[in-house]
Design a protein around this motif. Sequence first.
Motif, PDB file in Angstrom:
ATOM      1  N   LEU A 220       0.829  -1.211   0.000  1.00 49.91           N
ATOM      2  CA  LEU A 220       0.000   0.000   0.000  1.00 49.91           C
ATOM      3  C   LEU A 220       0.857   1.253   0.000  1.00 49.91           C
ATOM      4  CD1 LEU A 220      -2.741  -1.055   2.597  1.00 49.91           C
ATOM      5  CD2 LEU A 220      -2.918  -1.037   0.116  1.00 49.91           C
ATOM      6  N   LYS A 221       2.074   1.150   0.505  1.00 48.13           N
ATOM      7  CA  LYS A 221       2.970   2.295   0.542  1.00 48.13           C
ATOM      8  C   LYS A 221       3.421   2.721  -0.863  1.00 48.13           C
ATOM      9  CE  LYS A 221       4.829   1.107   5.114  1.00 48.13           C
ATOM     10  NZ  LYS A 221       6.060   0.769   5.874  1.00 48.13           N
ATOM     11  N   GLN A 222       3.295   1.799  -1.835  1.00 53.74           N
ATOM     12  CA  GLN A 222       3.742   2.099  -3.197  1.00 53.74           C
ATOM     13  C   GLN A 222       2.664   2.770  -4.041  1.00 53.74           C
ATOM     14  OE1 GLN A 222       5.028  -2.161  -3.684  1.00 53.74           O
ATOM     15  NE2 GLN A 222       6.787  -1.197  -4.684  1.00 53.74           N
ATOM     16  N   LEU A 223       1.481   2.957  -3.472  1.00 49.94           N
ATOM     17  CA  LEU A 223       0.406   3.608  -4.214  1.00 49.94           C
ATOM     18  C   LEU A 223       0.787   5.055  -4.513  1.00 49.94           C
ATOM     19  CD1 LEU A 223      -2.758   2.326  -2.304  1.00 49.94           C
ATOM     20  CD2 LEU A 223      -1.999   1.656  -4.590  1.00 49.94           C
ATOM     21  N   PRO A 224       0.452   5.559  -5.696  1.00 51.86           N
ATOM     22  CA  PRO A 224       0.748   6.954  -6.046  1.00 51.86           C
ATOM     23  C   PRO A 224       0.014   7.922  -5.130  1.00 51.86           C
ATOM     24  CG  PRO A 224       0.203   5.665  -7.994  1.00 51.86           C
ATOM     25  CD  PRO A 224      -0.152   4.814  -6.812  1.00 51.86           C
ATOM     26  N   ALA A 225       0.392   9.159  -5.239  1.00 54.67           N
ATOM     27  CA  ALA A 225      -0.230  10.191  -4.408  1.00 54.67           C
ATOM     28  C   ALA A 225      -1.711  10.316  -4.735  1.00 54.67           C
ATOM     29  CB  ALA A 225       0.474  11.522  -4.635  1.00 54.67           C
ATOM     30  N   GLU A 226      -2.471  10.775  -3.759  1.00 53.62           N
ATOM     31  CA  GLU A 226      -3.910  10.943  -3.959  1.00 53.62           C
ATOM     32  C   GLU A 226      -4.183  11.903  -5.112  1.00 53.62           C
ATOM     33  OE1 GLU A 226      -6.038  12.018  -0.500  1.00 53.62           O
ATOM     34  OE2 GLU A 226      -5.255  10.381   0.730  1.00 53.62           O
ATOM     35  N   GLY A 227      -5.239  11.591  -5.861  1.00 51.81           N
ATOM     36  CA  GLY A 227      -5.603  12.413  -7.005  1.00 51.81           C
ATOM     37  C   GLY A 227      -5.024  11.927  -8.312  1.00 51.81           C
ATOM     38  N   THR A 228      -4.054  11.003  -8.261  1.00 45.99           N
ATOM     39  CA  THR A 228      -3.455  10.455  -9.472  1.00 45.99           C
ATOM     40  C   THR A 228      -4.388   9.419 -10.094  1.00 45.99           C
ATOM     41  OG1 THR A 228      -1.268  10.734  -8.487  1.00 45.99           O
ATOM     42  CG2 THR A 228      -1.428   9.296 -10.419  1.00 45.99           C
ATOM     43  N   SER A 229      -4.547   9.477 -11.400  1.00 44.14           N
ATOM     44  CA  SER A 229      -5.398   8.533 -12.110  1.00 44.14           C
ATOM     45  C   SER A 229      -4.534   7.455 -12.761  1.00 44.14           C
ATOM     46  CB  SER A 229      -6.217   9.267 -13.180  1.00 44.14           C
ATOM     47  OG  SER A 229      -7.040   8.365 -13.877  1.00 44.14           O
ATOM     48  N   TYR A 230      -4.826   6.193 -12.484  1.00 41.35           N
ATOM     49  CA  TYR A 230      -4.029   5.082 -13.001  1.00 41.35           C
ATOM     50  C   TYR A 230      -4.845   3.795 -12.910  1.00 41.35           C
ATOM     51  CZ  TYR A 230      -3.293   4.338  -7.978  1.00 41.35           C
ATOM     52  OH  TYR A 230      -3.487   4.147  -6.637  1.00 41.35           O
ATOM     53  N   LEU A 231      -4.264   2.701 -13.373  1.00 39.50           N
ATOM     54  CA  LEU A 231      -4.907   1.386 -13.336  1.00 39.50           C
ATOM     55  C   LEU A 231      -4.028   0.411 -12.565  1.00 39.50           C
ATOM     56  CD1 LEU A 231      -5.986   1.079 -17.078  1.00 39.50           C
ATOM     57  CD2 LEU A 231      -7.510   1.522 -15.155  1.00 39.50           C
ATOM     58  N   LEU A 232      -4.670  -0.526 -11.897  1.00 46.43           N
ATOM     59  CA  LEU A 232      -3.966  -1.641 -11.268  1.00 46.43           C
ATOM     60  C   LEU A 232      -4.512  -2.933 -11.851  1.00 46.43           C
ATOM     61  CD1 LEU A 232      -3.768  -0.546  -7.511  1.00 46.43           C
ATOM     62  CD2 LEU A 232      -1.925  -0.570  -9.213  1.00 46.43           C
ATOM     63  N   GLN A 233      -3.606  -3.736 -12.387  1.00 49.56           N
ATOM     64  CA  GLN A 233      -4.001  -5.009 -13.000  1.00 49.56           C
ATOM     65  C   GLN A 233      -3.259  -6.145 -12.294  1.00 49.56           C
ATOM     66  OE1 GLN A 233      -3.018  -5.572 -17.215  1.00 49.56           O
ATOM     67  NE2 GLN A 233      -4.988  -6.568 -17.491  1.00 49.56           N
ATOM     68  N   GLN A 234      -3.995  -7.192 -11.973  1.00 48.59           N
ATOM     69  CA  GLN A 234      -3.414  -8.296 -11.216  1.00 48.59           C
ATOM     70  C   GLN A 234      -2.242  -8.915 -11.975  1.00 48.59           C
ATOM     71  OE1 GLN A 234      -6.281 -10.950  -9.331  1.00 48.59           O
ATOM     72  NE2 GLN A 234      -4.931 -12.673  -9.775  1.00 48.59           N
ATOM     73  N   TYR A 235      -1.174  -9.176 -11.277  1.00 47.78           N
ATOM     74  CA  TYR A 235       0.058  -9.670 -11.878  1.00 47.78           C
ATOM     75  C   TYR A 235       0.087 -11.195 -11.882  1.00 47.78           C
ATOM     76  CZ  TYR A 235       5.079 -10.199 -12.686  1.00 47.78           C
ATOM     77  OH  TYR A 235       6.308 -10.533 -13.185  1.00 47.78           O
ATOM     78  N   VAL A 236       0.507 -11.768 -12.998  1.00 46.88           N
ATOM     79  CA  VAL A 236       0.651 -13.221 -13.099  1.00 46.88           C
ATOM     80  C   VAL A 236       1.967 -13.608 -12.420  1.00 46.88           C
ATOM     81  CG1 VAL A 236       0.943 -15.187 -14.636  1.00 46.88           C
ATOM     82  CG2 VAL A 236      -0.704 -13.411 -15.184  1.00 46.88           C
ATOM     83  N   ALA A 237       1.865 -14.083 -11.223  1.00 41.31           N
ATOM     84  CA  ALA A 237       3.077 -14.420 -10.474  1.00 41.31           C
ATOM     85  C   ALA A 237       3.689 -15.739 -10.934  1.00 41.31           C
ATOM     86  CB  ALA A 237       2.757 -14.496  -8.976  1.00 41.31           C
ATOM     87  N   ARG A 238       2.861 -16.610 -11.534  1.00 40.36           N
ATOM     88  CA  ARG A 238       3.371 -17.905 -12.010  1.00 40.36           C
ATOM     89  C   ARG A 238       2.976 -18.108 -13.475  1.00 40.36           C
ATOM     90  NH1 ARG A 238       5.850 -20.640  -8.197  1.00 40.36           N
ATOM     91  NH2 ARG A 238       5.430 -20.112  -6.006  1.00 40.36           N
ATOM     92  N   PRO A 239       3.732 -17.474 -14.361  1.00 41.54           N
ATOM     93  CA  PRO A 239       3.461 -17.622 -15.790  1.00 41.54           C
ATOM     94  C   PRO A 239       4.047 -18.926 -16.325  1.00 41.54           C
ATOM     95  CG  PRO A 239       5.348 -16.208 -15.481  1.00 41.54           C
ATOM     96  CD  PRO A 239       4.837 -16.544 -14.099  1.00 41.54           C
ATOM     97  N   LEU A 240       3.593 -19.319 -17.505  1.00 39.52           N
ATOM     98  CA  LEU A 240       4.201 -20.452 -18.197  1.00 39.52           C
ATOM     99  C   LEU A 240       5.559 -19.992 -18.710  1.00 39.52           C
ATOM    100  CD1 LEU A 240       3.987 -23.325 -19.343  1.00 39.52           C
ATOM    101  CD2 LEU A 240       2.902 -22.334 -21.378  1.00 39.52           C
ATOM    102  N   LEU A 241       6.607 -20.701 -18.363  1.00 39.33           N
ATOM    103  CA  LEU A 241       7.964 -20.295 -18.708  1.00 39.33           C
ATOM    104  C   LEU A 241       8.444 -20.987 -19.981  1.00 39.33           C
ATOM    105  CD1 LEU A 241       9.660 -20.366 -15.177  1.00 39.33           C
ATOM    106  CD2 LEU A 241       8.486 -18.458 -16.305  1.00 39.33           C
ATOM    107  N   TRP A 242       9.338 -20.303 -20.681  1.00 44.70           N
ATOM    108  CA  TRP A 242      10.026 -20.890 -21.831  1.00 44.70           C
ATOM    109  C   TRP A 242      11.498 -21.017 -21.448  1.00 44.70           C
ATOM    110  CZ3 TRP A 242      14.100 -19.369 -24.938  1.00 44.70           C
ATOM    111  CH2 TRP A 242      14.321 -20.167 -26.066  1.00 44.70           C
ATOM    112  N   GLN A 243      11.950 -22.243 -21.284  1.00 46.24           N
ATOM    113  CA  GLN A 243      13.326 -22.525 -20.863  1.00 46.24           C
ATOM    114  C   GLN A 243      13.723 -21.697 -19.649  1.00 46.24           C
ATOM    115  OE1 GLN A 243      16.142 -22.295 -24.105  1.00 46.24           O
ATOM    116  NE2 GLN A 243      15.142 -23.945 -25.248  1.00 46.24           N
ATOM    117  N   GLY A 244      12.767 -21.512 -18.740  1.00 42.85           N
ATOM    118  CA  GLY A 244      13.038 -20.797 -17.502  1.00 42.85           C
ATOM    119  C   GLY A 244      12.827 -19.300 -17.582  1.00 42.85           C
ATOM    120  N   PHE A 245      12.477 -18.775 -18.758  1.00 38.40           N
ATOM    121  CA  PHE A 245      12.280 -17.339 -18.939  1.00 38.40           C
ATOM    122  C   PHE A 245      10.789 -17.014 -19.024  1.00 38.40           C
ATOM    123  CE2 PHE A 245      16.493 -18.179 -20.575  1.00 38.40           C
ATOM    124  CZ  PHE A 245      17.241 -17.075 -20.159  1.00 38.40           C
ATOM    125  N   LYS A 246      10.424 -15.878 -18.483  1.00 42.39           N
ATOM    126  CA  LYS A 246       9.066 -15.385 -18.617  1.00 42.39           C
ATOM    127  C   LYS A 246       8.860 -14.866 -20.039  1.00 42.39           C
ATOM    128  CE  LYS A 246       5.859 -12.090 -16.529  1.00 42.39           C
ATOM    129  NZ  LYS A 246       5.693 -11.058 -15.487  1.00 42.39           N
TER     130      LYS A 246
END
Length: 549
Positions: A220-246
Amino acid sequence: MSSASGTRLAALACLAVNAVLVAHNELLRSELPVGFRPRRFLLDRLRATLGYDVEPHYPTHVAALIARLRALTARQAEGERRIFRVDRSRADYRVTVAEALEALGLRTANDTDSWDFDVYWGNQWTEHAAFLDPRLAPHILVSSVLGLMAETLGDKGFLGHALQLCAAQFGHEACDFIPPIYAMPHQMARWREAFRTHRYWMRKDKKVWGSASVSILSSLKQLPAEGTSYLLQQYVARPLLWQGFKHDLRLWAVLTSVRPLRLYLLQDGWARIAARRYDAEGLETNAEDVCMHLTATYCAEVPTDSLRLMRTNLGTYRNGLATHSPFARELWPAIERAILKTVLFAAPLLEGYEAMLSTEGASYRRFGFLSLDLILTATGAAYVEEVNTNGFLLGTRIPNGWQYTLDAMTTLGLGGYPRRPEYARRLEAAVAELCDLDALGPLAAGATSSPLAALSAELAIRMYDNDEEAARRAALVTEQSENAEDRKPWDRYGLDGPWGQAKAAVREENRALMASIRAARNLPPESEAETNGNEANDDGAGGAGVTSE
């Protein structure tokens, strides 16, 4: 309904599906060269019976339509050159689009202000009034669909709201094909509730595409200052890897029609691979490592592994995936399903706008070219991360890119159907079969309420549960061996050949435009640093570059 009224509605329905017949029955089969081609995956139930050995007797309205088809064939045979104009604000329009249209036999009209042209290719129009310009003659084809960019797929906030509406109506499981998105700060309460179960989120600017202004947020500390307009999209923490790379996937699609909904997806996807191996267990400490989490970022520490691209149809790509799921039978259908459902989100609003334009007499043709970014998860699910409705055409900058461009344009009919004489009789017979008044009765009765659109959507979704259909689709994305074209290096920065000149011209024209605007407003000249910063991603080649869920 009176007989006369029924005849008129049937004739209208017949005219509306003419493009469908050309595309479905013959165009993709006869016009496109063998190789990498777009293929339609959104189907409707209009299946025509082909094959007449003798000239049948056509009803009057069908005969008139067939006469139009024959006239088009005659004009093409006489060698009449059609005319195009392109938006000059992007290098891909100046190079890829213009050169491809010229290769297909069209000539440019960019040196005049005349509206006597057949094709206009440029950025999506966002002003409704532009679509009602009386200078847009019926024969013109334009690369804009009303509502596509500013109000539906091109609006990141729209995808978030549409996903929430879908989940409210049908449940989260049925709507699990776009990572949850929250528009901040007015959806702060909803996001805080989701943050309890999902710790990592991607912060995105609403108006910026690409990796610019993107970061991973886990506190929560990383949220931008109040009044800022932005989007938050859920992050894929476990993607399908290609030879160990995202990695994430870039795909291209052409929306050739809204009524009926016609979408063609290029059967070749492109994997964009991160430069540093992925470590899901160390997210606590490596979340700010752009070389690990961003796929379109150059990393000086690992230059040879930066900005890698790979076709999804290559065995090299498929054999490197950390999964036992067959790509053609399971992963690719999941990709198609996610794209299909995403586009269906926007369909009702787009169809409403198209109905309005038809009522106002805007009979010219409209299409959209989409760049879609997706990610596969470790469990084989596919998520659409972002849709760019002003899709970038890399053309000769990537292997096979020139052929992709020509195939997309051929799908739109820009090649002029040079092989039409080979199948004209069968096409005419198909039109006659489909336009039979008795057969069209149910469709004509629903011409205003468009039950066909709902039926098309239903069947398009159900097709994925059909084993026979799954096998047919799998055959179209069969594994391929690497060829000479695949081994060519791709032009990462667009500096080779005419690309470098076009990009320089775009930058110079943008500088001149900004200078004139600032002078008109009595503002001081823009600094060199500001100018360079504004043009860092002037051609859009980097793409979304961020995988998020």
